[in-house]
Each structure stands twice: as C-alpha cells, then as structure tokens.
Enzyme design. Structure first.
Site, short mmCIF file in Angstrom:
data_model
loop_
_atom_site.label_atom_id
_atom_site.label_comp_id
_atom_site.label_asym_id
_atom_site.label_seq_id
_atom_site.Cartn_x
_atom_site.Cartn_y
_atom_site.Cartn_z
N GLU A 75 17.86 12.01 19.39
CA GLU A 75 18.47 13.33 19.24
C GLU A 75 19.81 13.46 19.96
O GLU A 75 20.66 14.25 19.54
CB GLU A 75 17.50 14.42 19.74
N GLN A 138 4.50 20.33 23.43
CA GLN A 138 5.92 20.20 23.13
C GLN A 138 6.65 21.54 23.18
O GLN A 138 7.61 21.77 22.44
CB GLN A 138 6.15 19.50 21.79
N LYS A 187 8.12 28.07 14.78
CA LYS A 187 7.52 27.47 13.59
C LYS A 187 7.11 28.53 12.57
O LYS A 187 7.34 28.37 11.37
CB LYS A 187 6.30 26.64 13.99
N MET A 500 34.23 0.82 35.40
CA MET A 500 34.91 1.82 36.22
C MET A 500 34.20 2.03 37.55
O MET A 500 34.85 2.23 38.59
CB MET A 500 35.02 3.15 35.46
#
Length: 596
Positions: A75, A138, A187, A500
């Site tokens: 994601e 979730q 949902k 770096m």
C-alpha cells in the site's frame, strides 16, 4: 377502435412506468458504485490499490467501471504511485487500500505528499459503522492517525455521504496549496444503497474560501524594494510548477535582470541553460549560489517555504537582505524566515499583477560579480574527465543526461547521495521533468512514483535513479511494473552503503560506519527473476552503451551501476551551520568531479 386506443394507452403507460422505474433504479446505487462513478466524473482513469475485506464491497462494484485499477504489491507503493501520477501529470492521483494495516501502510506516502504539496486522494475501507470503537478485526482509527499529515480527512458511515465527500476531497486536494486527502468509508456505507445525485453533491465549503488577493499597498511596497535593490536574487520553488507560472517567472527575471536560484523541488521551473539560472541552493547546492544569497540585498521567494535545508542557520541567513515572499499558503509566511513584504496568493496571478509595473534595470555589475564567484567550478561537466578506472555516480548521471536531454524525459529519484548528484549533474530544462521526495526525504519513493509518472504520461521516457538502499525498500513493485507492461528504465547507483548516512558518519562520527554497509543481492539477477532485462556496469566506458541499450529495448530495463563506494557529495552545509560555511571537496580528490 376505442378498445384499441385504450389498449395503446395502457401499453404506453406501462412503458413509461418501466422507463421511470429503470431510471430510478439507475440512480439508486450502492455506496461502492457511487464511489467509482464519482471518480470517473472527476476525470480519474487509473487508480492504484490493494484489496482487502473492509474495501471489498467497493472492489466488487468496480466491475463495469471505466477506471483501470493497478494492483500494487504494497500500500505504500500505491500512495507513491498516486503521488508520482499527480506530480508528472498535474492531476489528482488516487490510491485505495483496506482498513487496519492496509490503511496504516499508506501513512508514509501520505506524509510524503503532504510535505511536497502533491494532490492525492487516498480511499480506505473501514469496519462496519456499528463496530467502530470495538477494536474489531483490522480496525484502526486512520482518520486520527493521518490528521496531522493530510489537508483534510473524512469518515463516511452512510452511502448517502459518499458522493459529497468524494467531490469535496478532490476540491480540497487540488485547490489552494495542493495536498493529500483521506476518505475512510465503512463497509456498510459501501454496501447499502441510496439515490445518487451528482449535482446535489456539489461541494459547499463556505469556510474554505480564503481571500488570497494581496492589498494594493503590498504590491507597491514590493515594487519599491525591487526597484531600489542592487543585488536581488529570486528563490524559485516548487510552487512555480504547481501554479504553472514558469513563463511568468522567466519573463519577470528577464525584465528585472534578476538571477534565479532554485530549490530541489524547483528544478525545471526555470531552464537550466538560461543565463540567469544560478543552479540549486542549500545544503548540497552550488557554492556560488549560497554565497550569492548571503550577499544579496533582496530575496524574492517564489513558491518556496524557506526549508531548513535551504537556509542553514537562520540567525545568519541573508542577514542583509530584504525579503519578499509570494506564497499561496498564509501559514508559511513568517514561519521560518521573517519577511518584509508578504504577497499571499497564487504565484502566477501575483506575478501577472506585478509584471506591467516592473522596470527593466541594468544589473550587469551584480551578475558579473556572481560570475567571478563561480570561477572554474561553474562547469559541472565531467565528459572530458580522464577515466581513472573508477566509476563514479556523477559519471552515470552526467552521461544519462547527455543521452536523454533532448526528449520528453522524466527522472524520478529516491533519497540520498544519488538524489543530490542527480540535482547537480542532470540539467533540467522543463517543469515536471524531475520527481523526487523533498520535504520528507522518503527512501523507497522512486520506483513506485516512476510507475505513477509513466501511467500519467505514457509518452514520456521515464528513468528511475535510485540507491541500492532505497531500491530494496519497495523493489516488490517491480512486479507491478511488469504486470502493467510499462516501459520504465531503472538505474541503481550501487555503492554498497547507505551512502548519505555513511557520508555523515565520515564527516561527524570519525568514520564509524555503524549499520551503513549493505549486503546486497545481485540486482541484475533479481531483475531477471521478474522478467526484466538487466545488466551490470562497472566501468565508465560501459555507461553510454548500457543507457542506449535500455532506451532501445521495448520493455523495462534494470541497470546495476556498481560505483565507487566512499564517494561524497560536495559541497555540504553541515546541520546548524551558516549557508556560506560549506564543506568543500579536498583538492587531493578533485579528479572525481567539479567540487562546486
């Protein structure tokens, strides 16, 4: 005859009833269907996403939509793709994820877009509205998590709220100073139905209409400072590109005879080849640019926010200069640097107002003094540098520029040494030709952002310039690249270190290279495992042939450039130091590249 007439009328009535019913049924849609319909009407053609349980009703409604869904592998990649899409094409990018870990995986990409003013809309699924607050499977309060890193966010719990919220989200994302907006949809809001009315969902945001027009007196004050200045400098930022003010800035600089220094995200806003272009300012900017800023008597900040990497120590920053700040976001005025004249508004509109009153002034004396500051270091061109047997990142980037400079090329960089070398050795002539993570400095940005850029501008030649560290953070998106059959070329600047960080350890931690050496895979074999044509380059003579081979190949190409390991980006302004107090390249290793 009458009987026939009655029958005809009854048939007609039934037909009209069926038509009316059909029309009503068309307008009665699920929240998931309304979502895709709204995205289509907002002009969205592609979205980047990853499905899961809480967003599944929306994915089910995707069937029949004209929108192309691009399946990412993580994601975070979806948000960077939406970001790259937005920066390359100037349109709002869209990313989609499920609840919980799907949503939280987007956080880094959202913060990246927020700090770089990139308009994206992130759509996440959420558990059913009755389960909110119960710690359901979730469930995460993603609107609470992202509150500080979005322009605005929404929790949608009813299907009837979907259309209005999506329309508002796009309006907020693209208006004013652009930025990310998150829409969290439960949902059940995706599953239930309601009547869809696009017109009724038009955004009504009376409190979100700030007056961005400077006062006439402020214009007069700005003009007085401009006309009285002897040593002015324009500081060109990302806002020039966002505003589309490239031609106005060029006309303004030429008319007033004012040299232009650029921020990292401003590169391309003013042509690199223009005689008034000084180059990049700041921590790894050109030495003469930083000295010029310190000696200026007037700074004109165009769409930039005086970031700490640009200013160095604020107590000594351009202490003798008056400052004019043209900025669309009022919150940026006087936030870091106190200015004498703020002009709050859209940069393009403000410059159009100023332009007719700006006098043409001969500033040759000031420009000549800047040329003397440059000296021989002004030519960052290593084409004729003797080949000492070592391959440096600067070689790779300079040769890449020479091979691709005449076309419609987009370079997407990751974060680190290679990012700074790209800014120094690839000369950007056009806006939106460099896409990079500036404010957040997000490793792993380049590959997914390049995928988004290619989707937005399929006719452009897209190159990823990435370090071996950052590449491994999102390399799973190679699968997305192959799946979508996108022609994107990847140049890995492989020095075997977190470069770096290693450089800071070299300068400030007595070369204690703790946790910076990298044990890397064979990147060429890795690319081949994904079905990508890949090669490894270890010598300067191989750089141009490999770039040409990549450009001629139909599909994506990965080039593993194994460069000098302990090379360093010069010059460098240490954290907390004054802008003019730069660490310069030691003369004993000057053969690697020009130092300023």
């Amino acid at each position: 005859m009458n009987h026939k007439s009655v029958t005809d009328n009854q048939t007609s009535d039934k037909t009209e009833t069926r038509t009316d019913t059909a029309q009503k049924q068309k307008r009665n849609m699920s929240g998931g269907s309304i979502l895709w319909e709204c995205l289509e009407r907002e002009g969205v053609t592609s979205v980047f996403g990853y499905p899961g349980g809480a967003i599944l009703p929306a994915y089910d409604a995707l069937k029949g939509s004209k929108i192309h869904h691009i399946l990412v592998r993580h994601e975070q990649g979806a948000t960077h793709m939406a970001d790259g899409y937005a920066r390359a094409g100037g349109q709002v990018g869209v990313a989609v994820a499920t609840s919980g870990p799907g949503a939280t995986n987007m956080v880094t990409g959202i913060a990246t877009a927020m700090l770089d003013s990139s308009p994206i809309v992130c759509i996440t699924g959420q558990v059913g509205s009755k389960l909110i607050g119960s710690d359901a499977f979730q469930e995460t309060d993603i609107t609470g998590v992202t509150l500080p890193i979005t322009k605005h966010n929404y929790l949608v719990t009813h299907a009837s709220e979907v259309a209005r919220t999506i329309r508002e989200a796009f309006y907020v994302a693209r208006s004013g100073r652009p930025g990310p907006v998150l829409v969290d949809i439960t949902k059940d809001a995706q599953q239930t139905t309601c009547e869809f009315d696009w017109e009724a969902a038009k955004p009504q945001l009376p409190g979100y209409r700030p007056d961005l027009s400077p006062e006439p007196k402020e214009y007069e004050q700005a003009l007085e400072l401009i006309h009285n200045s002897k040593r002015p400098v324009i500081l060109a930022g990302h806002g020039i590109i966002i505003s589309g003010a490239m031609s106005e800035v060029r006309e303004f600089a030429e008319r007033a005879g004012i040299p232009v220094a650029l921020t990292l995200l401003g590169l391309g806003a003013f042509p690199a080849s223009h005689p008034l272009n000084l180059g990049m300012m700041g921590m790894h900017g050109e030495a003469w640019v930083n000295h010029t800023i310190q000696e200026a008597d007037l700074l004109l900040a165009f769409g930039m926010r005086f970031d700490d990497r640009v200013t160095g120590n604020l107590k000594t920053y351009a202490s003798n200069a008056k400052k004019i700040h043209i900025e669309i976001d009022p919150a940026e005025i006087n936030k870091n640097v106190k200015v004498d004249v703020p002009l709050v508004g859209d940069l393009r509109e403000v410059l159009q107002e100023l332009m007719p009153k700006v006098e043409s002034i001969d500033r040759s004396e000031w420009l000549d003094s800047i040329d003397k500051l440059k000296g021989d270091a002004a030519v960052r061109d290593i084409q004729n540098l003797p080949d000492s047997g070592h391959l440096y990142a600067a070689h790779v980037i300079n040769d890449l520029w020479r091979e691709t400079r005449d076309g419609d090329t987009i370079v997407v960089t990751d974060v680190g040494q290679h990012q700074m070398w790209e800014a120094q050795y690839y000369k950007h002539e056009k806006a939106r030709s460099l896409i990079t993570s500036g404010g957040l400095g997000t490793m792993g940005f380049a590959l997914p952002a390049a995928i988004g850029a290619k989707v937005a501008r399929p006719g452009a030649e897209v190159w990823v310039v990435v370090g071996d560290g950052g590449f491994q953070m999102t390399l799973c998106e190679l699968a997305t690249l192959v799946q979508e059959k996108l022609k994107v070329n990847i140049a890995i600047i492989n020095n075997g270190f977190l470069g770096m960080v290693r450089q800071w350890q070299e300068f400030f931690y007595e070369r204690n290279y703790a946790a910076t050496p990298l044990l890397n895979p064979d990147f060429a074999k890795l690319g081949e495992a994904y079905g990508i044509r890949s090669m490894t380059v270890t010598e300067r003579s191989q750089v141009v042939p490999s770039v040409r081979a990549a450009r001629q190949h139909d599909g994506p190409v990965l080039i593993n450039f194994r460069v000098e390991q302990e090379d360093t980006v010069y010059p460098m302004v240490a954290a907390g130091a004054s802008l003019h107090e730069m660490i310069r390249r030691p003369s004993k290793i000057v053969e690697t590249a020009a130092d300023e």
